[in-house]
Design an enzyme around this catalytic site. Structure first.
Site, PDB file in Angstrom:
ATOM      1  N   GLU B 127       0.835  -1.205   0.000  1.00 17.17           N
ATOM      2  CA  GLU B 127       0.000   0.000   0.000  1.00 17.17           C
ATOM      3  C   GLU B 127       0.863   1.245   0.000  1.00 17.17           C
ATOM      4  O   GLU B 127       1.540   1.548   0.992  1.00 17.17           O
ATOM      5  CB  GLU B 127      -0.931   0.018   1.218  1.00 17.17           C
ATOM      6  N   LYS B 258      -7.739 -16.488  15.615  1.00 15.21           N
ATOM      7  CA  LYS B 258      -7.852 -15.871  14.288  1.00 15.21           C
ATOM      8  C   LYS B 258      -9.204 -15.213  14.019  1.00 15.21           C
ATOM      9  O   LYS B 258      -9.657 -15.128  12.878  1.00 15.21           O
ATOM     10  CB  LYS B 258      -7.528 -16.897  13.185  1.00 15.21           C
ATOM     11  N   ASP B 332       2.354 -14.823  12.052  1.00 20.19           N
ATOM     12  CA  ASP B 332       1.216 -15.387  11.333  1.00 20.19           C
ATOM     13  C   ASP B 332       0.279 -14.258  10.910  1.00 20.19           C
ATOM     14  O   ASP B 332      -0.429 -13.680  11.744  1.00 20.19           O
ATOM     15  CB  ASP B 332       0.496 -16.382  12.252  1.00 20.19           C
ATOM     16  N   HIS B 422      -2.565   9.970  -0.152  1.00 23.77           N
ATOM     17  CA  HIS B 422      -2.785   8.773  -0.963  1.00 23.77           C
ATOM     18  C   HIS B 422      -2.665   9.095  -2.454  1.00 23.77           C
ATOM     19  O   HIS B 422      -2.103   8.346  -3.221  1.00 23.77           O
ATOM     20  CB  HIS B 422      -4.150   8.168  -0.666  1.00 23.77           C
TER      21      HIS B 422
END
Lengths: 433, 433, 433, 433
Positions: B127, B258, B332, B422
């Protein structure tokens, strides 16, 4: 029972350990602001990444940080240095690449509205057993004739917030917005070839108005696109709306951007996609080594577990599929946080087992973001879904993949093999199986 | 108002588009199970990844999937092929690596209980503007004397579920558990050198008992460790407990593994870590180009936005920091989904600005998982936090990093520069700035 | 630390106490189904309540239950017996009335879009100090010039669920619905003079479609009205829609009826109403005996507390206002559960204090339900809001009342008087002050 | 599609209607603070309610409010005036009582750990069909041998918040708390004969500490008791703790008092109680007129509905049972908001149907609050559960009652009779059946 026992063991343990190891004075010293100590030089990469800019950064890091030439050569390897320019639009202060291992799952048969055929899905992960588990799910699903999948709706939300003097101004503002839709839509869409403003959803909290702006974003995942479009929309408001807000901000934690929210779950964000399959009893028993009734019992307890733990939605581990899929294909891995909201349903269907997944908040694109980077676009091509016109199919593959994982994990848990798989693939292998 | 207008524009648009492009017959055809069509051969990699196993998989993929030699050479590049063995314990069906660009942020001054000094933090992302934004936050924080940070408590939860004939059995079971703690602890801890069972937290829903087993996991993030230990604990129960469950499963969606959950937010999961800073008004104005009052106003609206959208916790974008940090350092990445639960507080402190972040659910390790892979361990060494004894410091760096991001994003939003950053970094650059 | 200490004190205490007091055999005996023991005769009241039907029930209860003539005379008092018929449409098996004490708060000045003037608000509660606290809030608010209030939007949701063979049928069904809006609206509205179907909001989870039907309900709170209308709508579907669901149910826990939900918080249910006030600093200090800064600090911590405890919305105690107001005015007290979702904001406004409350999920009516019962309608008349045309005003009064309570409680907490008030009014008084 | 169509119908409708009926000027006028207009005299009742104090208030109300002598006689009826003193400790500014009709459900067979026998349960409601529905549930349950029920754990939470200069002070504070448990417990328990402090649960958000204080409260519901005890605990801290907070407040929206929260759902608040039953297939078919499979299908969709709407827990309508039960028996009706959090599970059990309800957050007492008022204590006596020693049984009855309602409503919904029941009992009857 002693008086101490009204405090939980975890707290007592933490307090005890801290008291044993560190004095208050030392802690105070360590944690106070350090304005005296000189700062190392600030790192500033070139505007464009290149072999030279990367090497320049490493030469500084080699002075200031506990790193070595060996580390540099692994991160800033020859292939990366050669292709440095390719990463320029995606990163600043580039020092190289991290190599995440990619495994392949497939063929995965998907009977999707957009994704239709047998797919080989690249997944990037460092968690042992993950690929094996998805591969097992994919095999069963494919043998059962494949997974039906469909993208249902799409629309990325960006929600600026406007604060007015009073409720009356806020109300007049909404009235003005309803009258100015055409102009607002034009202003927003002038910034983008692909984005379309499909709804404006005002929501009031007294004198505050959240202006939900929902866009289709073509084949991009679109977060950046909707930010720029909404900025233009807001600037139009600033210039043309006679009702002046005291403050306005383009984002005030309401849009659900990179956060799992009930708003995203209920109204959708990005692409809403669903996938399902009916798996014959025999296939389950043969491949998952467990009866359907045990799976249903496990699913029933899982439904209580999800509710009782306060999960947004209810599923097993979408994050495993999505993180691995997003990293492999150049999606924004930060969106895993929001994209994992969703529902798995596991139900009897006659003698067989029905599994459905619905993900209302999937942020994926086949163009833009990291999809054009060298290895990422190679992975997308392997999948057959690189470039324009493929985003809906990509979303369907993601959902089908989640389904494979849900089926495989509940099979492993129900059969009592869950820990075994991890033990075998993660632990024993690293001792050389 | 026409009758159609009782349906929302988004639904009408979706229905309209679908009707225009696809016939019902065609949809039915596409989505039905395909059991007739032959399946391509199932891919099965060798047990150990090697140059040969990778090339064997590609030769099959080259036949069956829309991929090319060029793609292969990018994913299965020479460096990856050479070091294939290094990835063996982390992946199955390995076909290469995906290269995620890494930028560096620093020096970031952290005055942590464990992480203490000036850090150079590698972040992997695709990004644009992300690294630049965190670098800005890090610079301001460091100029202000650095970020105070501390790991507060730790404990990874794994929650098997037991279902009994009736509430009475469930109650007797809990009674037995309270009498058998020593044995259960021994059984669990026999499977691991580093894991310690620090609490057992039974929770009943009538005849169902969720047995929350909470562990410290040394310097590993520990999900695998607690699964194996809890499996052993359950097997002990199976062999020794006179009260027999009708069913038990090692995981029933309750542990928060998760998944972002209120359970994790409230009780913590993994490492709970906090970081804070007081930033002088002058520094804010100079670097963020906006007044403190505007930032506070923005924070206030953000707090409403978070609550109103149904976020778990309230923050701006922890996921950006965590995903980039996790990928760069071999954590992870799927745990981004749970680790992002947390709180940012932005408050006045005299004339200055106080910013605090608390993340109760951080899953990080300095050993295990992907932390030993070539480029991941190089990144950890760059940070100075590779290997045993560094997990707490790693957690504190993660929190400090989140704080940099929160400060930088609210500065950009409050100053009206959010979209601009951005636009500039992502869009214009790729057209060659 | 002993092994027992890995279990929390609360669990150990419970297990210990149970073990001490009851044997397993005894527990088993007590909890097993009792099909042998004869059942007492089932009570069945007359269709219409009357003095005779009430007395008939009591004569049976006097035989079968541990009750007395004195109890009967208190519950079935002469006034109730006389007016028994008046309750007939609201209750079955009537045995009398429970008398809930009513206190009055006022004058409360409200500058509402609908409720405009000085109101005397009857509240029914058994919690000491509650009326006193609201009266204090009302006094301060009125001295500050009154509370601005407005009903923003309205719409009671009822959501039948339809399950189809597959996603395709579900999609075709939604398409049919979009084409059949006029007919569905007509079918629904044929059952009611006051209800209008204002939107149909379909939401899919694969082959399941939740059909959100949202109605304005005139001056009734309307739950019953929307159920009957939606039943008719569903029957129309049943008769006319070529796509046949496998199952459909008029309610599947999705509408938020009598449950606090994020759906209600976000999209509103019933009437969404907001109220606010700016209170001069001097007034705060004089009446609440505390500085504004302390109140703001308390509000800031309360905002963290709300988020961290996982509240839907964030407020202090709307339930106190709403329960007392609902019972006094014949609203459905069960709706307190959903109506309490909402937001209180307490912010600085120059030197003064701004307080805002927003309740998106208020179920109130000035007709229907219990509003026509003798004492309930008397209370509504005291308020000046009995009968047709008053529901919006009623909603605004409810919001204004909530605001009084929020202001009063945060004042008491910030000043350190919270416990004192309860102690004084509840405990000491009952020992005869 | 016109531009207007990007705004939802509900918003357009609201804006349109408002614009049509009211001018901006008029709205501004109505909603501005009214400090000029004189205020009516403030109402202040006597400290003790009596016939005289009630009549004095009415004579003022008759002057200032739109009320009549007839209204007065209904609210301040002779029986109420006579027994005014009895209400004194429960209300201020008393003007009479509101009469809520009470119906009776029973016999309800409960095989509870504490509540054991056949009960006649008084319920106060104004919703037609409610009593009939619970009576039906009770009949089926009783015919099936009764409902097993048990109170599992208890503990009312009160959570003061302490804010320190920094995390270090917060940590030292927690350490001091762990060392001072005995004294804190003594300080808290000195204020109450019945309350016992059973755990202290500190939770940090950086420099803020929420100190969860959990109490058993004897047979009272206990909110007042725990407030006073915790105040004393805090005052002890204030006097003795060397680490001084910058601020502390006895309540900061964290305890879940009168708010439905995930904290309450997960850790319990008040009494956690569970109830269950196995209902033979034949009984279901005969009394609910529907097959078990249809009920299970409905339950399955309801589980999705609950999750998708963002409910805390998952159930049909506990609020109906609890509100009616709380009002009838003098409980705090405001606690309906928190007590309704919980889980209903409806599962196959062989050929039969298993129904379980668990309510972790029930606030009920058999002493204190409104339990001693005339008609409320009469109702408790009718139930056989008035006075000391009955709170646990009361909690079990509440859970059993919720179960009756869940069974009855899902039966009605599954059989397609849900709307019919409401129509018949509510609408037709009031037109004289």
């Amino acid at each position: 029972m002693s008086d101490l026992s009204i405090i939980s063991p975890q707290i007592l343990r933490t307090v005890g350990r801290l008291r044993a190891t560190t004095s208050e004075t030392e802690v105070r010293l360590r944690m106070q602001p350090q304005t005296e100590r000189p700062m190392p030089q600030r790192l500033r990469g070139e505007c464009h990444a290149s072999r030279a800019s990367i090497e320049a950064l490493w030469s500084k890091l080699r002075e200031m940080a506990p790193t070595t030439a060996a580390d540099q050569s692994v991160v800033a390897d020859p292939q990366t240095l050669e292709s440095a320019d390719a990463y320029s639009a995606n990163i600043e202060n580039m020092i190289g690449t991290v190599k995440v291992p990619v495994g392949v799952v497939g063929p995965l048969r998907i009977n999707g509205l957009h994704a239709n055929g047998d797919f080989f899905v690249p997944l990037a992960t460092t968690e042992a057993a993950l690929i094996a588990s998805y591969a097992r799910g994919a095999e069963i699903a494919s043998r059962a004739g494949g997974i039906a999948a469909a993208m249902l709706i799409e629309g990325v939300l960006r929600c600026p917030g406007f604060k007015f003097d009073s409720l009356i101004e806020a109300g007049l503002f909404i009235e003005w917005v309803t009258r100015s839709c055409a102009e607002l839509k034009a202003a927003a869409e002038a910034t983008t070839r692909h984005g379309k403003l499909i709804s404006i959803e005002p929501l009031m909290d007294n004198e505050i108005v959240f202006l939900g702006c929902r866009y289709t974003t073509g084949d991009a995942s679109g977060q950046n696109m909707v930010t720029i479009a909404t900025e233009a929309l807001c600037r139009y408001i600033e210039s043309h709306c006679p009702i002046r807000p005291k403050h306005w901000f383009i984002e005030v934690n309401f849009s659900g951007d990179k956060k799992s929210t009930y708003l995203g779950l209920i109204t959708g964000r990005g692409r809403k996609v669903t996938a399902s399959i009916v798996i014959p009893r025999a296939l389950i028993e043969k491949h998952l080594h467990v009866g359907i009734d045990t799976i249903l019992e496990c699913a029933r307890m899982g439904s209580v577990g999800a509710l009782l733990s306060g999960q947004i939605g209810a599923h097993g581990h979408y994050a495993n599929a999505l993180a691995a899929f997003y990293i492999a294909t150049g999606q924004d891995a930060a969106c895993v946080s929001e994209s994992t909201a969703g529902f798995t349903r596991i139900e009897p269907r006659g003698e067989d087992l029905y599994v459905s997944v619905t993900l209302p908040n999937l942020l994926v694109g086949s163009v833009g973001g990291g999809t054009g980077l060298p290895s990422q676009s190679a992975n997308l091509r392997l999948l057959g879904l690189q470039g324009p016109g493929k985003a809906a199919a990509l979303a369907e593959v993601a959902a089908a993949l989640c389904l494979c994982g849900e089926m495989s994990i509940i099979g492993a848990i129900a059969a009592g093999h869950f820990a075994r798989a991890h033990k075998k693939l993660a632990r024993q292998r690293c001792r050389k199986c």
